[in-house]
Each structure stands twice: as C-alpha cells, then as structure tokens.
Design a protein around this motif. Structure first.
Motif, PDB file in Angstrom:
ATOM      1  N   GLU A   9      14.409   3.738  20.414  1.00 34.83           N
ATOM      2  CA  GLU A   9      13.358   4.469  21.355  1.00 34.83           C
ATOM      3  C   GLU A   9      11.926   4.341  20.969  1.00 34.83           C
ATOM      4  O   GLU A   9      11.226   4.162  21.708  1.00 34.83           O
ATOM      5  N   LEU A  10      11.674   3.605  19.656  1.00 33.04           N
ATOM      6  CA  LEU A  10      10.332   3.372  19.349  1.00 33.04           C
ATOM      7  C   LEU A  10      10.363   2.350  18.473  1.00 33.04           C
ATOM      8  O   LEU A  10      11.149   2.236  17.461  1.00 33.04           O
ATOM      9  N   LEU A  11       9.466   1.174  18.632  1.00 37.34           N
ATOM     10  CA  LEU A  11       9.459   0.121  17.738  1.00 37.34           C
ATOM     11  C   LEU A  11       7.995   0.242  17.138  1.00 37.34           C
ATOM     12  O   LEU A  11       6.796   0.468  17.805  1.00 37.34           O
ATOM     13  N   LEU A  12       8.000   0.354  15.712  1.00 36.38           N
ATOM     14  CA  LEU A  12       6.717   0.382  14.922  1.00 36.38           C
ATOM     15  C   LEU A  12       6.365  -1.051  14.430  1.00 36.38           C
ATOM     16  O   LEU A  12       7.389  -1.616  13.922  1.00 36.38           O
ATOM     17  N   LEU A  13       5.254  -1.392  14.606  1.00 32.34           N
ATOM     18  CA  LEU A  13       4.843  -2.853  13.808  1.00 32.34           C
ATOM     19  C   LEU A  13       3.544  -2.720  12.688  1.00 32.34           C
ATOM     20  O   LEU A  13       2.665  -1.913  13.008  1.00 32.34           O
ATOM     21  N   ASP A  14       3.966  -3.645  11.716  1.00 30.96           N
ATOM     22  CA  ASP A  14       2.731  -3.948  10.890  1.00 30.96           C
ATOM     23  C   ASP A  14       1.992  -4.784  11.558  1.00 30.96           C
ATOM     24  O   ASP A  14       2.422  -5.420  12.710  1.00 30.96           O
ATOM     25  N   VAL A  15       0.725  -5.211  11.216  1.00 30.61           N
ATOM     26  CA  VAL A  15      -0.169  -6.031  11.867  1.00 30.61           C
ATOM     27  C   VAL A  15      -0.448  -7.277  11.147  1.00 30.61           C
ATOM     28  O   VAL A  15       0.238  -8.341  11.720  1.00 30.61           O
ATOM     29  N   GLY A  22      -1.148 -13.477   9.156  1.00 35.12           N
ATOM     30  CA  GLY A  22      -1.647 -12.987   8.050  1.00 35.12           C
ATOM     31  C   GLY A  22      -2.655 -13.463   7.443  1.00 35.12           C
ATOM     32  O   GLY A  22      -3.299 -12.771   6.500  1.00 35.12           O
ATOM     33  N   ASN A  23      -3.428 -14.509   8.224  1.00 34.29           N
ATOM     34  CA  ASN A  23      -4.807 -14.716   7.820  1.00 34.29           C
ATOM     35  C   ASN A  23      -5.771 -13.699   8.152  1.00 34.29           C
ATOM     36  O   ASN A  23      -5.775 -13.055   9.223  1.00 34.29           O
ATOM     37  N   ILE A  24      -7.059 -13.344   7.255  1.00 34.16           N
ATOM     38  CA  ILE A  24      -7.953 -12.555   7.677  1.00 34.16           C
ATOM     39  C   ILE A  24      -9.102 -13.503   7.761  1.00 34.16           C
ATOM     40  O   ILE A  24      -9.848 -13.743   6.536  1.00 34.16           O
ATOM     41  N   THR A  25      -9.882 -13.487   8.548  1.00 34.70           N
ATOM     42  CA  THR A  25     -11.220 -14.276   8.875  1.00 34.70           C
ATOM     43  C   THR A  25     -12.171 -13.337   9.047  1.00 34.70           C
ATOM     44  O   THR A  25     -12.288 -12.398   9.892  1.00 34.70           O
ATOM     45  N   TYR A  26     -13.355 -13.438   8.444  1.00 29.10           N
ATOM     46  CA  TYR A  26     -14.549 -12.489   8.659  1.00 29.10           C
ATOM     47  C   TYR A  26     -15.717 -13.520   9.120  1.00 29.10           C
ATOM     48  O   TYR A  26     -16.135 -14.692   8.693  1.00 29.10           O
ATOM     49  N   GLY A  30     -19.578  -9.751   8.856  1.00 20.87           N
ATOM     50  CA  GLY A  30     -18.695  -9.136   8.305  1.00 20.87           C
ATOM     51  C   GLY A  30     -17.403  -8.579   9.051  1.00 20.87           C
ATOM     52  O   GLY A  30     -16.549  -7.869   8.523  1.00 20.87           O
ATOM     53  N   GLU A  31     -17.499  -9.011  10.271  1.00 22.20           N
ATOM     54  CA  GLU A  31     -16.351  -8.523  11.264  1.00 22.20           C
ATOM     55  C   GLU A  31     -15.220  -9.335  11.010  1.00 22.20           C
ATOM     56  O   GLU A  31     -15.228 -10.461  10.976  1.00 22.20           O
ATOM     57  N   GLN A  32     -14.058  -8.604  11.074  1.00 24.09           N
ATOM     58  CA  GLN A  32     -12.703  -9.236  11.259  1.00 24.09           C
ATOM     59  C   GLN A  32     -12.431  -9.986  12.388  1.00 24.09           C
ATOM     60  O   GLN A  32     -12.755  -9.470  13.343  1.00 24.09           O
ATOM     61  N   ILE A  33     -11.873 -11.107  12.211  1.00 23.74           N
ATOM     62  CA  ILE A  33     -11.418 -11.590  13.338  1.00 23.74           C
ATOM     63  C   ILE A  33      -9.952 -11.949  13.319  1.00 23.74           C
ATOM     64  O   ILE A  33      -9.371 -12.400  12.207  1.00 23.74           O
ATOM     65  N   LYS A  34      -9.275 -11.686  14.309  1.00 24.37           N
ATOM     66  CA  LYS A  34      -7.792 -11.667  14.282  1.00 24.37           C
ATOM     67  C   LYS A  34      -7.212 -12.596  15.567  1.00 24.37           C
ATOM     68  O   LYS A  34      -7.723 -12.272  16.580  1.00 24.37           O
ATOM     69  N   SER A  35      -6.170 -13.319  15.378  1.00 24.99           N
ATOM     70  CA  SER A  35      -5.575 -13.860  16.359  1.00 24.99           C
ATOM     71  C   SER A  35      -4.352 -13.268  16.651  1.00 24.99           C
ATOM     72  O   SER A  35      -3.450 -13.127  15.844  1.00 24.99           O
ATOM     73  N   GLN A 141      11.298 -16.704  13.825  1.00 24.74           N
ATOM     74  CA  GLN A 141       9.875 -17.113  14.055  1.00 24.74           C
ATOM     75  C   GLN A 141       8.950 -16.363  12.947  1.00 24.74           C
ATOM     76  O   GLN A 141       9.436 -15.082  12.314  1.00 24.74           O
ATOM     77  N   LYS A 142       7.813 -16.921  12.425  1.00 25.23           N
ATOM     78  CA  LYS A 142       7.023 -16.279  11.517  1.00 25.23           C
ATOM     79  C   LYS A 142       6.063 -15.146  12.244  1.00 25.23           C
ATOM     80  O   LYS A 142       5.893 -15.281  13.625  1.00 25.23           O
ATOM     81  N   GLY A 143       5.369 -14.629  11.463  1.00 21.60           N
ATOM     82  CA  GLY A 143       4.547 -13.519  11.906  1.00 21.60           C
ATOM     83  C   GLY A 143       3.352 -14.409  12.702  1.00 21.60           C
ATOM     84  O   GLY A 143       2.736 -15.288  12.272  1.00 21.60           O
ATOM     85  N   GLY A 144       3.113 -13.605  13.535  1.00 20.69           N
ATOM     86  CA  GLY A 144       1.917 -14.352  14.638  1.00 20.69           C
ATOM     87  C   GLY A 144       2.231 -15.514  15.422  1.00 20.69           C
ATOM     88  O   GLY A 144       1.515 -15.899  16.216  1.00 20.69           O
TER      89      GLY A 144
END
Length: 171
Positions: A9-15, A22-26, A30-35, A141-144
């Motif tokens: 009834e509920l799907l929880l996800l990590d980000v 999984g890449n973290i771009t700044y 200093g702001e995080q950029i996510k795709s 599939q891979k994450g993202g």
C-alpha cells in the motif's frame, strides 16, 4: 512473492543511488545538483494514481529533492535522516499502514534496517553486494536509470493493474 507484492500500500524510496545515480554534484555556491529519471517519475505517478502512496527516506537534504517531490505530489518526505528505522516508525504511526504492507527500495548499508522490517524490499542492480543479499528483488536497472520505474511496474503488475494502465495508452 507475488502475493506479498500485491499487498503493498506504500512504497518508500531512498534517494541517492535509487532515485539518482548516486553521484552528488555541487555548484560553486555549494548547492547540491541532482538528476532524476523521467521514466521513474512516470512510474511513481502511475503508482500514486492507482492508490499506492510513495514516501521518501533519505540521509541527505536538498532543494532539488524538495522540488522533485513537490512536482510529483509526494508529501511523505523524510530528508536528513540518520536513523531510517525511526523514520519508518513515524511513517507507520502517521499513515496507519502496517510494515508488512510497505515496500522499501535502497542501495546501501544505511537502508538495511528498514529493508529488514518492511513487507517487501527492493534494491537497485548497482546496490552494495551486502544489500543485494538482503532484498527480495534486485532490479535489472541501475539507480537513477529506470530502477524505480521497474519497481513501480512490478507492484502494479502484481496487483493486476498494469494491463488496465497499458490499455489506457493503447486506446
């Protein structure tokens, strides 16, 4: 396994590593950029339209994630969480949904405590080896890169809803 998945009834996800690669771009400021993957977005929208809620439990905070959740209509957002199991307790209390009717998708060690407690656990194909050994389904599939879409489709198929959804687009 299909009956456990059909009960969700509920799907929880990590980000990071699940909804993203999984890449973290700044940025220089200093702001995080996510795709985020658009196919994942449609999969989440289809799942929510079918009455299965989606929530996020992640160790990091970012404005990009807040915007993505707002865009998709995800209101169960727990960001900056160090103890994901405690967040699960809060979610269970807030929603009234039993752990056995919750699925979680993760990719790394911090996700294991939640994965062990919920009714069904997913991990992405590039998840940590130890996480892969403790989940019910490993995505192709891979994450993202479409893993969340695959997860959403598997839940909808187990509930017998995928054919109905597909026919809407074919008619």
């Amino acid at each position: 396994m299909k009956s456990k998945l059909a009960a969700i009834e509920l799907l929880l996800l990590d980000v990071d590593g699940v909804l993203t690669d999984g890449n973290i771009t700044y940025s220089d400021s200093g702001e995080q950029i996510k795709s985020f993957n658009s196919k994942d977005g449609l999969g989440m929208r289809l799942l929510m339209d079918a009455g299965i809620d989606i929530g996020i439990i992640t160790g990091r905070k970012s404005k990009a994630l807040e915007y993505r959740c707002e865009n998709l209509g995800i209101t169960l957002l727990f960001a900056g969480i160090k103890d994901k199991s405690k967040a699960l307790d809060t979610i269970i209390s807030r929603t009234g949904i039993a752990a056995k009717k919750i699925a979680f998708a993760g990719d790394d060690l911090i996700d294991l405590p939640v994965m062990k407690r919920v009714g069904f656990s997913f991990c992405v194909s590039n998840a940590s080896y130890d996480v892969q050994n403790h989940c019910d389904i490993i995505t192709n599939q891979k994450g993202g890169q479409g893993a969340v879409r695959e997860i959403c489709e598997s839940i909808l198929k187990a509930k017998g809803l995928w054919g109905i959804i597909l026919n809407r687009y074919l008619s």
